[in-house]
Design an enzyme around this catalytic site. Structure first.
Site: not given
Ligand code: NAD
Length: 420
Positions: A108
């Site tokens: 990561k």
């Molecule tokens: P992103 O940046 O697209 O979206 C994050 C979302 O969470 C946004 O809507 C933001 O406003 C919201 N957010 C941020 N801080 C917050 C808080 N304190 N309280 C409530 N909402 C909050 O990110 P993403 O890619 O959707 O990732 C979200 C999670 O999923 C992370 O933990 C990431 O590691 C995990 N993840 C992402 C992927 C991927 O393919 N993008 C894959 C596996 C896991």
């Protein structure tokens, strides 16, 4: 072993790892190397800002394990990025790739930055300088980044270009989640949310909960939460609540997710949206709503000892990485809440990243139908394996998933042996 810091995600990862190892009957020697990341790189990233001043950002790339193949994992741009967070996220990637049985180790990366405060040009310079700084440890056969919080296809395109410029030829396989035009895969953007929806349906079925009648709440409306909510909505399920970092929305009859997604796309926030029957709620309210299924899909440490007792959902599907602290996990387990852990629930993203990398290495492209059917096959197979072990041993799905994953990594390590 040292005391667990309840908010240090790496300590939390170690606590689950130790429990899984104990259940597998391992002694410390069998897995002790996996308690440490293989390689930790911290870099200073100087960026010339548009006003001519110089800012230096701190970045990381951490490779937890390469026992089963090249390291794989996203890159996060967020003000709270630190060494322990990136170490935990890297280790979770090792377990995630192992539990769904794709031939990768875990890594990561991240930069401690609030990207909303940067102009597109500053973001471009930041990404390229960071890529140059970590370049010696990247490569399609070595370590392959992907998007995570606040990074997207555009950022992956800049990484691909920077790496390729240093090599002197195009290397699409160095990064996944790229734009389709430069070797990205169909379905990658929606893959994590699609995977979350597949396991949500699977667990609801096993729990005897008719999903068509279930009320669902999704925390986070980014790539993972937004896509998951949209897929549920398109299938006719009731998404009663959604939220982002600024605001939350609740409508017990179900929200119009298509309209919300349109609003969020245009305004970059949920704040200010309203529809007939909806009320504004806080993120904390969302977690405690009277819903059947809760999908935390934002950040780590959202479900804690402080709010776990107030959670009413019967099923939790972890779209985010590490949304539940170790203490909250124990409370929820005690309450009989069924929780599908992150390493299984959100693996759809890395599975389609794997497809993207395979397509890049072979220079052929698959259609969306092929990608989605292979994604579903892999997710369901992993889900069934984890579910069966959990039933057999009468343990939580989290411990079961870690056992499946750890066993695969330890076997690979044993076969390879310790160098020298
Ligand atoms: P992103 O940046 O697209 O979206 C994050 C979302 O969470 C946004 O809507 C933001 O406003 C919201 N957010 C941020 N801080 C917050 C808080 N304190 N309280 C409530 N909402 C909050 O990110 P993403 O890619 O959707 O990732 C979200 C999670 O999923 C992370 O933990 C990431 O590691 C995990 N993840 C992402 C992927 C991927 O393919 N993008 C894959 C596996 C896991």
């Amino acid at each position: 072993m040292k005391t667990i810091n309840k908010y240090n995600p790496y300590d939390q990862m170690l606590a689950v790892l130790d429990s899984a190892a104990e259940k597998l009957g391992y002694n410390l020697n069998d897995y002790v190397a996996l308690r440490y990341p293989e390689r930790v790189l911290t870099v200073a990233v100087p960026v010339e800002m548009d006003d001519g001043s110089l800012n230096v950002f701190t970045g990381y790339r951490i490779q937890h394990s390469s026992s089963r193949g090249p390291c794989k994992g996203g890159i996060r741009f967020h003000p709270s990025v630190d060494l322990n967070e990136v170490k935990a996220l890297a280790a979770w990637m090792t377990w995630k790739c192992a539990v769904v049985n794709i031939p990768y180790g875990g890594a990561k990366g991240g930069i401690e930055v609030d990207p909303s405060k940067l102009s597109p040009r500053e973001l471009n310079r930041l990404t390229r300088r960071y890529t140059a700084a970590i370049l010696p440890i990247l490569g399609p056969e070595r370590d392959i980044p992907a998007p995570d919080v606040n990074t997207d296809a555009r950022v992956m395109g800049w990484i691909m270009d920077t790496y390729s410029m240093f090599k002197g030829f195009a290397v699409p396989g160095v990064v996944t989640g790229k734009p389709i035009e430069i070797g990205g895969s169909l379905g990658r953007k929606e893959a994590t949310g699609r995977g979350v929806s597949i396991v949500t349906e699977a667990i609801a079925f096993r729990a005897g909960l008719p999903i068509q009648k279930a009320k669902i709440a999704v925390q986070g409306f980014g790539n993972v939460g937004g896509t998951t909510a949209k897929i549920f909505y398109e299938k006719g399920y009731t998404v009663a609540a959604v939220s982002d970092v600024d605001s939350g929305l609740y409508n017990e009859k179900g929200l119009n997710i298509a309209a919300i997604a349109k609003y969020a796309e245009a305004n970059n926030t949920l704040k200010g949206y309203s529809e007939k029957g909806s009320v504004e709620i806080s993120n904390e309210d969302l977690l405690k709503l009277d819903v059947d299924i809760l999908v935390p899909a934002a950040m780590e440490n959202q479900l804690t000892a402080e709010n776990a007792n107030g959670i009413k959902a019967k099923i939790i599907v972890e779209g985010a990485n590490g949304p539940t602290t170790t203490e909250a996990d124990a409370i929820l387990n005690e309450k009989g809440v069924i929780l599908v852990p992150d390493i299984l629930a959100n693996a759809g993203g890395v599975i389609v990243s794997y497809f993207e990398w395979v397509q890049n290495l072979q220079a052929i492209f698959w259609d969306e139908h092929e990608i989605y059917s292979m994604l579903k096959r892999i997710m369901i197979k992993a889900f069934d394996e984890v579910y069966a072990l959990a039933c057999e041993k009468d343990i939580s799905l989290r411990i079961s998933a870690y056992m499946v994953a750890l066993d695969r990594v330890v076997k690979a390590k044993k076969i390879r042996g310790i160098f020298p």
